[in-house]
Design a protein around this motif. Structure first.
Motif, PDB file in Angstrom:
ATOM      1  N   TYR A  81      -6.852   8.897 -50.613  1.00  0.00           N
ATOM      2  CA  TYR A  81      -5.645   9.724 -50.507  1.00  0.00           C
ATOM      3  C   TYR A  81      -4.826   9.336 -49.282  1.00  0.00           C
ATOM      4  O   TYR A  81      -3.614   9.139 -49.375  1.00  0.00           O
ATOM      5  N   LEU A 111     -13.106  23.402 -44.366  1.00  0.00           N
ATOM      6  CA  LEU A 111     -12.379  22.322 -45.036  1.00  0.00           C
ATOM      7  C   LEU A 111     -12.495  22.565 -46.522  1.00  0.00           C
ATOM      8  O   LEU A 111     -13.607  22.566 -47.047  1.00  0.00           O
ATOM      9  N   VAL A 112     -11.397  22.785 -47.187  1.00  0.00           N
ATOM     10  CA  VAL A 112     -11.481  23.009 -48.636  1.00  0.00           C
ATOM     11  C   VAL A 112     -10.453  22.146 -49.354  1.00  0.00           C
ATOM     12  O   VAL A 112      -9.478  21.703 -48.761  1.00  0.00           O
ATOM     13  N   ASP A 113     -10.700  21.909 -50.647  1.00  0.00           N
ATOM     14  CA  ASP A 113      -9.776  21.071 -51.430  1.00  0.00           C
ATOM     15  C   ASP A 113      -8.443  21.768 -51.604  1.00  0.00           C
ATOM     16  O   ASP A 113      -7.397  21.152 -51.594  1.00  0.00           O
ATOM     17  N   PHE A 140     -10.838  11.236 -49.936  1.00  0.00           N
ATOM     18  CA  PHE A 140      -9.819  11.459 -48.925  1.00  0.00           C
ATOM     19  C   PHE A 140      -9.337  10.148 -48.315  1.00  0.00           C
ATOM     20  O   PHE A 140      -8.159  10.013 -47.984  1.00  0.00           O
ATOM     21  N   MET A 194     -17.433  16.167 -39.089  1.00  0.00           N
ATOM     22  CA  MET A 194     -18.563  16.669 -39.862  1.00  0.00           C
ATOM     23  C   MET A 194     -19.468  15.527 -40.302  1.00  0.00           C
ATOM     24  O   MET A 194     -20.690  15.629 -40.246  1.00  0.00           O
ATOM     25  N   GLN A 219       0.387  15.911 -41.870  1.00  0.00           N
ATOM     26  CA  GLN A 219      -0.275  17.128 -42.327  1.00  0.00           C
ATOM     27  C   GLN A 219      -1.698  16.871 -42.797  1.00  0.00           C
ATOM     28  O   GLN A 219      -2.501  17.789 -42.882  1.00  0.00           O
ATOM     29  N   SER A 220      -1.987  15.626 -43.139  1.00  0.00           N
ATOM     30  CA  SER A 220      -3.331  15.339 -43.625  1.00  0.00           C
ATOM     31  C   SER A 220      -4.263  14.985 -42.467  1.00  0.00           C
ATOM     32  O   SER A 220      -5.464  14.850 -42.656  1.00  0.00           O
ATOM     33  N   ARG A 239      -8.358  11.577 -56.512  1.00  0.00           N
ATOM     34  CA  ARG A 239      -9.597  12.090 -57.086  1.00  0.00           C
ATOM     35  C   ARG A 239     -10.015  11.274 -58.302  1.00  0.00           C
ATOM     36  O   ARG A 239     -11.171  10.913 -58.457  1.00  0.00           O
ATOM     37  N   THR A 283     -14.506  25.898 -38.484  1.00  0.00           N
ATOM     38  CA  THR A 283     -13.570  25.127 -39.291  1.00  0.00           C
ATOM     39  C   THR A 283     -14.006  25.156 -40.740  1.00  0.00           C
ATOM     40  O   THR A 283     -15.170  24.906 -41.035  1.00  0.00           O
ATOM     41  N   TYR A 327      -7.256  17.431 -41.427  1.00  0.00           N
ATOM     42  CA  TYR A 327      -8.345  17.336 -42.390  1.00  0.00           C
ATOM     43  C   TYR A 327      -9.188  16.093 -42.106  1.00  0.00           C
ATOM     44  O   TYR A 327     -10.408  16.143 -42.090  1.00  0.00           O
ATOM     45  N   ILE A 343      -8.408  24.285 -43.358  1.00  0.00           N
ATOM     46  CA  ILE A 343      -7.636  23.065 -43.578  1.00  0.00           C
ATOM     47  C   ILE A 343      -7.823  22.529 -44.986  1.00  0.00           C
ATOM     48  O   ILE A 343      -8.946  22.467 -45.494  1.00  0.00           O
ATOM     49  N   THR A 344      -6.732  22.167 -45.638  1.00  0.00           N
ATOM     50  CA  THR A 344      -6.800  21.446 -46.905  1.00  0.00           C
ATOM     51  C   THR A 344      -6.219  20.055 -46.645  1.00  0.00           C
ATOM     52  O   THR A 344      -5.568  19.845 -45.626  1.00  0.00           O
ATOM     53  N   PRO A 345      -6.430  19.110 -47.587  1.00  0.00           N
ATOM     54  CA  PRO A 345      -5.904  17.762 -47.343  1.00  0.00           C
ATOM     55  C   PRO A 345      -4.395  17.752 -47.131  1.00  0.00           C
ATOM     56  O   PRO A 345      -3.873  16.872 -46.459  1.00  0.00           O
ATOM     57  N   THR A 346      -3.674  18.699 -47.702  1.00  0.00           N
ATOM     58  CA  THR A 346      -2.223  18.629 -47.598  1.00  0.00           C
ATOM     59  C   THR A 346      -1.644  19.482 -46.482  1.00  0.00           C
ATOM     60  O   THR A 346      -0.520  19.244 -46.064  1.00  0.00           O
ATOM     61  N   LYS A 347      -2.384  20.489 -46.018  1.00  0.00           N
ATOM     62  CA  LYS A 347      -1.833  21.257 -44.903  1.00  0.00           C
ATOM     63  C   LYS A 347      -2.888  22.093 -44.191  1.00  0.00           C
ATOM     64  O   LYS A 347      -3.993  22.291 -44.699  1.00  0.00           O
ATOM     65  N   VAL A 348      -2.510  22.577 -43.029  1.00  0.00           N
ATOM     66  CA  VAL A 348      -3.370  23.506 -42.309  1.00  0.00           C
ATOM     67  C   VAL A 348      -2.963  24.906 -42.763  1.00  0.00           C
ATOM     68  O   VAL A 348      -1.853  25.358 -42.503  1.00  0.00           O
TER      69      VAL A 348
END
Lengths: 137, 287
Positions: free
Chosen positions: B228, A83-85, B225, B52, B41-42, B146, A81, B45, A10-15
């Motif tokens: 964001y 989670l990356v930028d 985040f 976590m 979509q966010s 950021r 899971t 995340y 998962i990234t902040p903008t999409k899976v």
């Protein structure tokens, strides 16, 4: 014992990926870490690098390889899971552009005002290097 | 009484305005859908990050991270004021700005950081011409978030500000958006873990290299985040507010046009009647 596990990237903008995997290998701050199903609960910080996974789609095992920015990896006995930028597939990487980014960041790092700014450039450099490694350069 | 021509001109100009508001309404409706998709979509995340963080907070008893400690004593509050870049959305921006002004009345010398052109202008009017500022509608909202996070973190760590507060719009529903004041930093452990002491750490989670290290990486991400997702929410809320405002404007224009049309018809009839009377009067005088 289960041979596969649900895996999400998962990234902040999409899976980026949501499916099942047999194996996930990611670069943590401590080195590469491979995760198989039924792994003990585990949480690690990821460095920019190449994330690999053997994913199963329609009964066939495929190799998933992505250049990922910094993030986190969480493994639970029943799922994994990441989670990356940001994450890039082979097709999404423009080698010439990445090279330019790498050179520009290296230059900026040389003239960085303080260690924090240098560290920020290092993140860019690491990601660019990971992208180049993925594309075989 | 205005002449028929005056009234006809006003109706025409109103119809033009109505067309613009109608178009803006449709644009807002299309954009709100896109903003909602971005928000949706966010969410995965956000869920994963929250989970976590919870795991970490349970595993760690004391954390030596600046975000978990009270800020420099006596330092002013740091406020991130977030609005849209554009107006024409009813009281959407001014509600947020008013919340910012109220906050400032309670917290003297609060240091402002603004996201969105409307917030920037408002804070400049308040007498802070050169505060750090960003636009909301940037090509990459994530980049902006950021930057904002880095800027406030630096000021917090160096003791320029004593806490980090976010004032932005909450998307309650399509019909309602209200300003919300949230304290982001310092992060209070009990607020995340909950005061429920019976909830013992579930399973022995292994951390690489250590929970403290992972947490120190995760907390800045969490701040980033949160900013964001607030930007995405502001975006969606703005278009919802604009949709409503433009809908009302179109309705009002219709009402005005109806009223003016009746007035115009009356005026036209009055003119005809007057002319007829004049003709009849003149004919009688001649005979």
């Amino acid at each position: 014992m289960a041979t596969t596990m649900p895996f999400k990237l998962i990234t902040p903008t999409k899976v980026v990926f949501d499916g099942v995997a047999e194996l996930v290998i990611a670069v943590t701050t401590e080195g590469e870490e491979g995760i198989l199903p039924s792994h003990a609960p585990f949480l690690a910080a990821l460095k920019p690098g190449v994330l690999r996974a053997n994913v199963v789609t329609e009964g066939k095992t495929e190799r998933l390889e992505l250049a990922t920015a910094a993030g986190f990896l969480q493994a639970l006995p029943d799922r994994v899971t990441a989670l990356v930028d940001s994450a890039f597939t082979f097709e999404e990487i423009d080698v010439t552009k990445t090279r330019e980014e790498l050179d520009a960041a290296t230059e900026r790092q040389k003239t960085a005002a303080d260690s924090a700014a240098a560290a920020r450039e290092q993140v860019v450099i690491d990601l660019a290097n990971a992208k180049l490694r993925l594309t075989g350069h | 009484m205005p002449s028929v021509k005056d009234l006809r001109d006003r109706i025409r100009s109103l119809k033009n305005t109505q067309q613009i508001t109608k178009a803006m309404k449709q644009v807002a409706a299309a954009k709100i859908r896109r903003a909602e998709i971005a928000q949706k979509q966010s969410r995965p995340y956000a869920d994963a990050l929250g989970e976590m963080l919870l795991d970490l907070m349970r595993a760690v008893t004391s954390v030596d991270h600046p975000f978990m400690k009270e800020g420099a004593s006596g330092a002013p509050s740091g406020v991130i004021l977030m609005t849209a870049d554009k107006g024409l959305a009813g009281a959407f921006n001014s509600n947020v700005i008013r919340a910012g002004e109220l906050y400032r009345a309670d917290h003297k010398n609060a240091q402002f950081y603004t996201v969105g052109i409307k917030a920037r202008n408002a804070v400049r009017r308040l007498g802070m011409p050169d505060h750090p500022t960003w636009v909301l509608n940037a090509p990459s909202k994530l980049e902006v978030a950021r930057e904002v996070a880095r800027c406030v973190t630096e000021d917090f760590v160096t003791g320029k500000i004593g806490n980090i507060t976010l004032i932005s719009s909450k998307f309650v529903s399509m019909l309602s958006q209200r300003p919300e004041v949230r304290k982001l930093v310092p992060i209070i452990r009990s607020e995340i873990v909950g005061t429920d002491a019976s909830e013992t750490p579930k399973g022995a989670v292994e951390f690489a290299p250590s929970p403290e290290f992972v947490l120190s990486q995760l907390l800045p991400k969490y701040l980033e985040f949160t900013i964001y997702s607030a930007m995405l929410e502001t975006d969606a809320a703005f278009f919802a507010a604009q949709l409503l405002a433009m809908n009302n404007a179109t309705d009002n224009a219709t009402k005005l046009i109806d009223e003016l049309t009746i007035k115009m018809n009356n005026a036209r009839q009055a003119a005809i009647t007057k002319e007829l009377l004049e003709i009849v009067g003149a004919a009688e005088a001649l005979s």
